[in-house]
Design an enzyme around this catalytic site. Sequence first.
Site, PDB file in Angstrom:
ATOM      1  N   TYR A  24      28.125  34.630  36.160  1.00  0.00           N
ATOM      2  CA  TYR A  24      29.316  34.639  37.048  1.00  0.00           C
ATOM      3  C   TYR A  24      29.131  33.573  38.496  1.00  0.00           C
ATOM      4  O   TYR A  24      30.031  33.262  39.085  1.00  0.00           O
ATOM      5  CB  TYR A  24      29.750  35.761  37.622  1.00  0.00           C
ATOM      6  CG  TYR A  24      29.850  37.031  36.229  1.00  0.00           C
ATOM      7  CD1 TYR A  24      31.040  36.775  35.667  1.00  0.00           C
ATOM      8  CD2 TYR A  24      28.947  38.018  36.308  1.00  0.00           C
ATOM      9  CE1 TYR A  24      31.436  37.461  34.666  1.00  0.00           C
ATOM     10  CE2 TYR A  24      29.418  38.867  35.315  1.00  0.00           C
ATOM     11  CZ  TYR A  24      30.607  38.557  34.482  1.00  0.00           C
ATOM     12  OH  TYR A  24      30.635  39.456  33.462  1.00  0.00           O
ATOM     13  N   HIS A  37      39.098  34.015  33.323  1.00  0.00           N
ATOM     14  CA  HIS A  37      37.947  34.620  33.204  1.00  0.00           C
ATOM     15  C   HIS A  37      36.982  33.442  33.633  1.00  0.00           C
ATOM     16  O   HIS A  37      36.912  32.170  33.365  1.00  0.00           O
ATOM     17  CB  HIS A  37      37.569  34.896  31.704  1.00  0.00           C
ATOM     18  CG  HIS A  37      38.662  36.002  31.145  1.00  0.00           C
ATOM     19  ND1 HIS A  37      38.399  37.131  31.699  1.00  0.00           N
ATOM     20  CD2 HIS A  37      39.834  36.054  30.679  1.00  0.00           C
ATOM     21  CE1 HIS A  37      39.520  38.007  31.259  1.00  0.00           C
ATOM     22  NE2 HIS A  37      40.234  37.120  30.694  1.00  0.00           N
TER      23      HIS A  37
HETATM   24  O1  CA2 Z   1      34.261  36.236  32.934  1.00  0.00           O
HETATM   25  C1  CA2 Z   1      35.025  37.015  33.519  1.00  0.00           C
HETATM   26  O2  CA2 Z   1      35.676  36.559  34.568  1.00  0.00           O
HETATM   27  C2  CA2 Z   1      35.281  38.429  33.173  1.00  0.00           C
HETATM   28  O3  CA2 Z   1      36.716  38.707  33.352  1.00  0.00           O
HETATM   29  C3  CA2 Z   1      34.343  39.311  34.025  1.00  0.00           C
HETATM   30  C4  CA2 Z   1      34.002  40.760  33.631  1.00  0.00           C
HETATM   31  C5  CA2 Z   1      33.893  41.182  32.188  1.00  0.00           C
HETATM   32  O4  CA2 Z   1      34.107  42.378  31.617  1.00  0.00           O
HETATM   33  C6  CA2 Z   1      34.611  39.991  31.353  1.00  0.00           C
HETATM   34  O5  CA2 Z   1      34.167  40.315  29.930  1.00  0.00           O
HETATM   35  C7  CA2 Z   1      34.694  38.581  31.435  1.00  0.00           C
HETATM   36  C8  CA2 Z   1      33.105  41.508  34.621  1.00  0.00           C
HETATM   37  C9  CA2 Z   1      33.482  41.299  36.039  1.00  0.00           C
HETATM   38  C10 CA2 Z   1      31.991  41.843  36.753  1.00  0.00           C
HETATM   39  O6  CA2 Z   1      31.660  41.074  37.589  1.00  0.00           O
HETATM   40  C11 CA2 Z   1      30.473  41.007  38.236  1.00  0.00           C
HETATM   41  C12 CA2 Z   1      30.112  39.970  39.000  1.00  0.00           C
HETATM   42  C13 CA2 Z   1      28.805  39.989  39.504  1.00  0.00           C
HETATM   43  C14 CA2 Z   1      27.978  40.867  39.191  1.00  0.00           C
HETATM   44  C15 CA2 Z   1      28.468  41.984  38.282  1.00  0.00           C
HETATM   45  C16 CA2 Z   1      29.417  41.934  37.825  1.00  0.00           C
END
Ligand code: CA2
Length: 147
Positions: free
Chosen positions: A25, A102
């Site tokens: 991310y 995303h």
């Molecule tokens: O890629 C994306 O933006 C997602 O929407 C992010 C979601 C995931 O479940 C989707 O499949 C794709 C997860 C968000 C969690 O974000 C975090 C960021 C940093 C550390 C942990 C989690």
Amino acid sequence: MTTRRLLLVNGPNLNLLGTREPTIYGSETLADVEAIVTAAAVAHGYEVRAVQSNHEGVLIDAIHEARHDCAGIVINPGGLTHTSVVLRDALSGVALPVAEVHISDVMAREPFRHHSYVADVADVHVIGQGVAGYGTATEQLIARLEG
Ligand code: CA2
């Protein structure tokens, strides 16, 4: 006169941006995301109301409120993308233009991330461009609003 305000919605766990999983991310924070969207919006004379919540109902209430005073919605539903009919129904119900973002390339990840309940109620899709994708999504949403 058209309302020149966008709602930015970030779903569960996106408050952790910049603190964990930087290989997936990136290292930018949620505050950075909100600044990116605000800069893109302000450049076209729009303001932004931002909401992030780990609670589905809070997100749905914010989406419902937007029908009174927003022109469109930029949303990263987080994991709710792949599970939530009720979030999809809220977006469909308010009938505002929607940009789905995303950060990661969900199609290159686990199969359970390949389906989005939001995709076919969204007008703009930006996937796998990192947090910069929020800026792209905002630009594309505004282009639709102005077009
Ligand atoms: O890629 C994306 O933006 C997602 O929407 C992010 C979601 C995931 O479940 C989707 O499949 C794709 C997860 C968000 C969690 O974000 C975090 C960021 C940093 C550390 C942990 C989690």
